[in-house]
Design a protein around this motif. Structure first.
Motif, PDB file in Angstrom:
ATOM      1  N   GLU A 197      -3.368  -2.760 -12.524  1.00  0.00           N
ATOM      2  CA  GLU A 197      -2.240  -2.503 -11.627  1.00  0.00           C
ATOM      3  C   GLU A 197      -2.688  -1.736 -10.390  1.00  0.00           C
ATOM      4  N   LEU A 198      -3.485  -0.707 -10.621  1.00  0.00           N
ATOM      5  CA  LEU A 198      -3.928   0.134  -9.509  1.00  0.00           C
ATOM      6  C   LEU A 198      -4.847  -0.637  -8.570  1.00  0.00           C
ATOM      7  N   LEU A 199      -5.790  -1.370  -9.124  1.00  0.00           N
ATOM      8  CA  LEU A 199      -6.723  -2.132  -8.303  1.00  0.00           C
ATOM      9  C   LEU A 199      -5.980  -3.140  -7.427  1.00  0.00           C
ATOM     10  N   LEU A 200      -5.079  -3.907  -8.012  1.00  0.00           N
ATOM     11  CA  LEU A 200      -4.330  -4.910  -7.250  1.00  0.00           C
ATOM     12  C   LEU A 200      -3.420  -4.248  -6.223  1.00  0.00           C
ATOM     13  N   GLY A 201      -2.811  -3.114  -6.603  1.00  0.00           N
ATOM     14  CA  GLY A 201      -1.945  -2.405  -5.675  1.00  0.00           C
ATOM     15  C   GLY A 201      -2.714  -1.849  -4.484  1.00  0.00           C
ATOM     16  N   LEU A 202      -3.901  -1.322  -4.738  1.00  0.00           N
ATOM     17  CA  LEU A 202      -4.738  -0.806  -3.650  1.00  0.00           C
ATOM     18  C   LEU A 202      -5.185  -1.934  -2.725  1.00  0.00           C
ATOM     19  N   GLU A 203      -5.507  -3.073  -3.305  1.00  0.00           N
ATOM     20  CA  GLU A 203      -5.904  -4.218  -2.482  1.00  0.00           C
ATOM     21  C   GLU A 203      -4.764  -4.635  -1.562  1.00  0.00           C
ATOM     22  N   ARG A 204      -3.520  -4.606  -2.082  1.00  0.00           N
ATOM     23  CA  ARG A 204      -2.366  -4.962  -1.245  1.00  0.00           C
ATOM     24  C   ARG A 204      -2.187  -3.958  -0.111  1.00  0.00           C
ATOM     25  N   CYS A 205      -2.348  -2.664  -0.420  1.00  0.00           N
ATOM     26  CA  CYS A 205      -2.228  -1.632   0.612  1.00  0.00           C
ATOM     27  C   CYS A 205      -3.284  -1.819   1.698  1.00  0.00           C
ATOM     28  N   LEU A 206      -4.520  -2.045   1.296  1.00  0.00           N
ATOM     29  CA  LEU A 206      -5.603  -2.202   2.257  1.00  0.00           C
ATOM     30  C   LEU A 206      -5.419  -3.453   3.098  1.00  0.00           C
ATOM     31  N   GLU A 207      -4.949  -4.524   2.474  1.00  0.00           N
ATOM     32  CA  GLU A 207      -4.702  -5.758   3.221  1.00  0.00           C
ATOM     33  C   GLU A 207      -3.628  -5.520   4.281  1.00  0.00           C
ATOM     34  N   GLU A 208      -2.595  -4.768   3.911  1.00  0.00           N
ATOM     35  CA  GLU A 208      -1.530  -4.433   4.858  1.00  0.00           C
ATOM     36  C   GLU A 208      -2.061  -3.568   5.996  1.00  0.00           C
ATOM     37  N   ILE A 209      -2.874  -2.585   5.654  1.00  0.00           N
ATOM     38  CA  ILE A 209      -3.435  -1.680   6.662  1.00  0.00           C
ATOM     39  C   ILE A 209      -4.349  -2.426   7.627  1.00  0.00           C
ATOM     40  N   PHE A 210      -5.328  -3.150   7.090  1.00  0.00           N
ATOM     41  CA  PHE A 210      -6.292  -3.842   7.936  1.00  0.00           C
ATOM     42  C   PHE A 210      -5.650  -4.978   8.724  1.00  0.00           C
ATOM     43  N   GLY A 211      -4.553  -5.514   8.209  1.00  0.00           N
ATOM     44  CA  GLY A 211      -3.859  -6.598   8.907  1.00  0.00           C
ATOM     45  C   GLY A 211      -2.980  -6.110  10.039  1.00  0.00           C
ATOM     46  N   ASN A 212      -2.690  -4.800  10.070  1.00  0.00           N
ATOM     47  CA  ASN A 212      -1.813  -4.266  11.113  1.00  0.00           C
ATOM     48  C   ASN A 212      -2.123  -2.784  11.326  1.00  0.00           C
ATOM     49  N   LEU A 213      -3.217  -2.507  11.999  1.00  0.00           N
ATOM     50  CA  LEU A 213      -3.636  -1.119  12.206  1.00  0.00           C
ATOM     51  C   LEU A 213      -2.644  -0.333  13.052  1.00  0.00           C
ATOM     52  N   GLU A 214      -1.837  -1.029  13.837  1.00  0.00           N
ATOM     53  CA  GLU A 214      -0.874  -0.343  14.698  1.00  0.00           C
ATOM     54  C   GLU A 214       0.218   0.371  13.897  1.00  0.00           C
ATOM     55  N   MET A 215       0.390  -0.015  12.628  1.00  0.00           N
ATOM     56  CA  MET A 215       1.418   0.601  11.797  1.00  0.00           C
ATOM     57  C   MET A 215       1.003   1.975  11.282  1.00  0.00           C
ATOM     58  N   VAL A 216      -0.289   2.302  11.338  1.00  0.00           N
ATOM     59  CA  VAL A 216      -0.785   3.511  10.693  1.00  0.00           C
ATOM     60  C   VAL A 216      -0.389   4.779  11.464  1.00  0.00           C
ATOM     61  N   GLU A 217      -0.526   4.756  12.780  1.00  0.00           N
ATOM     62  CA  GLU A 217      -0.199   5.957  13.563  1.00  0.00           C
ATOM     63  C   GLU A 217       1.260   6.383  13.398  1.00  0.00           C
ATOM     64  N   PRO A 218       2.243   5.476  13.448  1.00  0.00           N
ATOM     65  CA  PRO A 218       3.626   5.906  13.207  1.00  0.00           C
ATOM     66  C   PRO A 218       3.816   6.548  11.831  1.00  0.00           C
ATOM     67  N   LYS A 219       3.109   6.049  10.832  1.00  0.00           N
ATOM     68  CA  LYS A 219       3.189   6.670   9.513  1.00  0.00           C
ATOM     69  C   LYS A 219       2.626   8.087   9.554  1.00  0.00           C
ATOM     70  N   ALA A 220       1.563   8.283  10.332  1.00  0.00           N
ATOM     71  CA  ALA A 220       0.974   9.618  10.468  1.00  0.00           C
ATOM     72  C   ALA A 220       1.963  10.584  11.120  1.00  0.00           C
ATOM     73  N   VAL A 221       2.667  10.105  12.127  1.00  0.00           N
ATOM     74  CA  VAL A 221       3.673  10.930  12.803  1.00  0.00           C
ATOM     75  C   VAL A 221       4.791  11.306  11.835  1.00  0.00           C
ATOM     76  N   HIS A 222       5.232  10.336  11.031  1.00  0.00           N
ATOM     77  CA  HIS A 222       6.276  10.609  10.040  1.00  0.00           C
ATOM     78  C   HIS A 222       5.769  11.558   8.954  1.00  0.00           C
ATOM     79  N   ALA A 223       4.503  11.420   8.580  1.00  0.00           N
ATOM     80  CA  ALA A 223       3.923  12.305   7.565  1.00  0.00           C
ATOM     81  C   ALA A 223       3.940  13.752   8.048  1.00  0.00           C
ATOM     82  N   LEU A 224       3.526  13.963   9.281  1.00  0.00           N
ATOM     83  CA  LEU A 224       3.558  15.314   9.845  1.00  0.00           C
ATOM     84  C   LEU A 224       4.991  15.815   9.966  1.00  0.00           C
ATOM     85  N   GLY A 225       5.898  14.921  10.334  1.00  0.00           N
ATOM     86  CA  GLY A 225       7.302  15.303  10.456  1.00  0.00           C
ATOM     87  C   GLY A 225       7.908  15.743   9.144  1.00  0.00           C
TER      88      GLY A 225
END
Length: 247
Positions: A197-225
């Motif tokens: 479960e963890l391996l497949l879930g991590l692969e999905r997260c990484l695929e999402e991240i590498f497929g759309n790097l522009e989404m990461v910075e807004p998440k960082a802003v929300h994390a700090l918020g």
């Protein structure tokens, strides 16, 4: 009698209404300008960080196995801070194997241990934090990573869904119990299922991240918020004052 009360939905509602949840305080460690500056480099190399003495319990092997599948397609780097001192979740042979992997994998930098201020310095430089844990008392490292402007990949164990979400990070759902939010690891079959479960879930997260790097910075802003809003030391002090002194 007590068991009957605990199982009564009305009793559960009373407990919930009377319960005050106070999350630990955490200062914000970067500002919006620092976040913007570090994310200007994400397209050239995505910086990940994993921090945890219990490398095996906190999902280190699954994280690296998932990342390996992208290593020839994407330019990324992983910093690992762990001394592999996890004798309850690993054998001596496994620790030796993973020490060798951490030392020789070109996209990994491994520190067996570092002072906290140096760990925070690395978190401030990282784009994404990682705590894909099977067990954790709370997830304090997640707060520190978020305070450094890092969205974090976690599981849904214990308090982690309370301090992480899809707006400020990524959550890999594992099968957990309905009492304390513990991962179900009763048998060898359960352990193998959770690892999958963890391996497949991590692969999905990484695929999402590498497929759309522009989404990461807004998440960082929300994390700090969410750190500023949910873990303010001033608000923490006010809540304690209200509980103990009624003011």
């Amino acid at each position: 009698m007590l068991n009957q009360m605990i199982g009564d939905p009305a009793f559960a509602r009373i407990i919930q209404e009377k319960t005050v949840v106070i999350h630990p305080p955490q200062d914000a460690l970067v500002d919006a300008c620092e976040i913007k500056k570090k994310f200007s480099t994400i397209s050239s190399c995505v910086e990940f960080i994993f921090v945890g003495r219990n490398f095996f319990c906190k999902g280190g092997p699954m994280l690296i196995e998932a990342m390996e599948k992208f290593s020839e397609k994407v330019n990324f780097h992983l910093t690992v801070v762990s001394n592999l001192d996890d004798k309850l979740f690993s054998t001596g042979e496994e620790r030796k194997k993973w020490a060798n992997i951490l030392e020789k994998t070109p996209w990994i930098t491994w520190f067996k241990s570092l002072p906290n201020e140096k760990v925070l310095h690395l978190c401030k430089k990282a784009h994404i934090g990682c705590l894909p844990t099977f067990k954790d008392t709370y997830g304090y490292s997640v707060l520190e990573m978020q305070a450094c402007g890092c969205p974090v990949i976690t599981t849904n164990v214990r308090a982690l869904p309370e301090i992480n979400n899809k707006n400020c990070g990524w959550i890999v759902p594992l099968e957990i119990d309905k009492i304390g939010g513990e991962v179900i690891l009763y048998s060898d079959k359960d352990e193998e299922a959770r690892r999958t479960e963890l391996l497949l879930g991590l692969e999905r997260c990484l695929e999402e991240i590498f497929g759309n790097l522009e989404m990461v910075e807004p998440k960082a802003v929300h994390a700090l918020g969410r750190i500023k809003k949910g873990h303010s030391p001033e608000e923490y002090a006010k809540k304690l004052s209200m509980i103990y002194w009624g003011k």
